[in-house]
Design a protein around this motif. Structure first.
Motif, mmCIF file in Angstrom:
data_model
loop_
_atom_site.group_PDB
_atom_site.id
_atom_site.type_symbol
_atom_site.label_atom_id
_atom_site.label_comp_id
_atom_site.label_asym_id
_atom_site.label_seq_id
_atom_site.Cartn_x
_atom_site.Cartn_y
_atom_site.Cartn_z
ATOM 1 N N UNK A 173 0.854 -1.181 0.000
ATOM 2 C CA UNK A 173 0.000 0.000 0.000
ATOM 3 C C UNK A 173 0.895 1.237 0.000
ATOM 4 N N UNK A 174 0.278 2.396 0.074
ATOM 5 C CA UNK A 174 0.994 3.666 0.154
ATOM 6 C C UNK A 174 0.498 4.435 1.362
ATOM 7 N N UNK A 175 1.331 5.297 1.878
ATOM 8 C CA UNK A 175 0.880 6.251 2.895
ATOM 9 C C UNK A 175 0.154 7.386 2.177
ATOM 10 N N UNK A 283 -4.708 -2.672 4.502
ATOM 11 C CA UNK A 283 -3.462 -1.917 4.354
ATOM 12 C C UNK A 283 -3.747 -0.481 3.921
ATOM 13 N N UNK A 284 -4.701 -0.312 3.016
ATOM 14 C CA UNK A 284 -5.046 1.041 2.574
ATOM 15 C C UNK A 284 -5.603 1.865 3.727
ATOM 16 N N UNK A 337 0.684 3.526 10.202
ATOM 17 C CA UNK A 337 1.260 4.251 9.064
ATOM 18 C C UNK A 337 2.728 3.879 8.887
ATOM 19 N N UNK A 338 3.421 3.738 10.002
ATOM 20 C CA UNK A 338 4.839 3.386 9.936
ATOM 21 C C UNK A 338 5.030 1.998 9.314
ATOM 22 N N UNK A 343 7.234 -1.723 5.805
ATOM 23 C CA UNK A 343 7.024 -3.157 5.566
ATOM 24 C C UNK A 343 6.122 -3.398 4.364
ATOM 25 N N UNK A 344 4.983 -2.716 4.329
ATOM 26 C CA UNK A 344 3.963 -2.988 3.314
ATOM 27 C C UNK A 344 3.938 -1.923 2.218
ATOM 28 N N UNK A 345 5.062 -1.286 2.013
ATOM 29 C CA UNK A 345 5.171 -0.220 1.015
ATOM 30 C C UNK A 345 5.257 -0.841 -0.376
#
Length: 369
Positions: A173-175, A283-284, A337-338, A343-345
């Protein structure tokens, strides 16, 4: 490398989690210099032959006429087409219907399958269908050169059930950084003045449990139900909760910026999924700064840990709605968010897929004397 992606309705995403994943992965691999082909349903809203550098192949899909049976024909057509293309890797997303034709996959490419969740556990399916899906899972294992598990729970299941090793790679996902509270006017809500969920309206996603908790909590704070509701179960839910005007069935929202704005500005975000691995919508929500209340199970806890509230029954949902406010739990939001950043970026996940593709492709190369 030349990579083919099968097992979805196509990109850009107009349906669900695997389509969103295929979109990000295909575009990311193209940006890294690889040739990617994604198979789309012939009646996909996007009718072009390429998308952000990825080639699109439209195959006939009669699901709109035949229902679920049409998925098997569509997957057959996609697999048949792969024989006419010189792929190095075929990435198969899921096994529900395409594994039926696993024996037809071309012999040249390396077949890598993301085994998705435990589909045969889904309560929406009859015992007969569940039995078929368990068999389909075994076909997915049998006809793949390498397996991907998107959660530790799925990885353990594959090892214990089939004695097969798999590579753990979660979704990405993305922040979200483009918060625009003015967009909320379209949905008639105000920042932190509503709660919500995003899911397919299916029994195993705890929709009824969550909404019963909302109904029992009373009050007039809006609760947004985001997901396609033009189904038999959706109609059942709409009729059952018609007396509760605070419960609003919004339908599917596929504009990711609008959806992330809704998640970002919500008070509580409920995630009721009980079957599957690393769920994309979860994740989103984490990347969008949602304060998450999740169904208490191994899949959700593996991702969220202590950075969420948990429920299993409607009374617990009612309690959460009456006692938890987002502003008091900024630490949980920041922790999640971190996780997305580190990790899930998406760039991290795409690189993990590429590394795996390179490894399995190299392993298939003949050793030269």
């Amino acid at each position: 490398m030349r990579i083919g992606i099968i097992g979805t309705r196509g990109i850009p995403n107009h349906y669900g989690g695997f389509e969103q994943f295929a979109e990000y992965l295909a575009v990311g691999l193209v940006e890294l210099g690889h040739k990617v082909t994604v198979y789309n349903s012939h009646n996909h809203p996007y009718q072009e032959t390429s998308y952000k550098g990825a080639e699109i192949v439209h195959c006939y899909d009669p699901e709109h006429r035949l229902g679920t049976a049409g998925q098997f024909i569509y997957d057959f057509n996609c697999i048949l087409d792969t024989h006419y293309r010189n792929f190095d890797i075929i990435l198969q997303l899921g096994y529900t219907s395409n594994s039926t034709w696993g024996w037809m996959l071309p012999r040249g490419p390396v077949v890598v399958t993301n085994m998705d969740g435990l589909e045969w556990k889904r309560s929406k399916f009859s015992p007969r269908v569940q039995k078929f899906l368990k068999k389909a899972e075994s076909w997915g294992v049998k006809y793949s050169h390498h397996l991907i598990a998107d959660s530790v729970g799925i990885q353990q299941h594959l090892k214990e059930t089939y004695g097969k090793e798999s590579t753990y790679i979660p979704y990405g996902s993305h922040v979200f950084t483009d918060a625009k509270p003015e967009q909320l006017a379209e949905f008639d809500v105000t920042p932190y003045g509503y709660n919500m969920l995003v899911a397919r309206l299916e029994p195993e996603n705890s929709i009824d449990v969550i909404l019963q908790g909302v109904a029992d909590a009373g009050g007039d704070m809006p609760f947004l139900v985001v997901g396609k509701h033009q189904t038999a179960y959706g109609e059942y839910l709409k009729e059952k909760y018609r007396p509760y005007p605070q419960i609003r069935f919004m339908g599917g929202i596929y504009d990711i910026n609008k959806l992330n704005n809704l998640r970002h500005h919500s008070n509580l975000y409920f995630h009721g999924h009980t079957v599957g691995g690393t769920n994309p919508s979860l994740l989103e929500a984490m990347g969008s700064s949602g304060l998450i209340c999740a169904h208490d199970n191994i899949f959700n806890k593996a991702i969220l840990g202590k950075d969420a509230f948990y429920f299993t029954q409607a009374s617990e949902v009612t309690t959460l709605l009456g006692t938890v406010e987002k502003e008091a739990f900024a630490g949980l939001v920041a922790n999640n968010r971190h996780k997305i950043q580190t990790v899930y970026h998406w760039p991290i996940i795409i690189q993990q897929y590429l590394d795996l593709f390179l490894d399995v492709q190299y392993a298939r190369q003949p050793v030269l004397a």
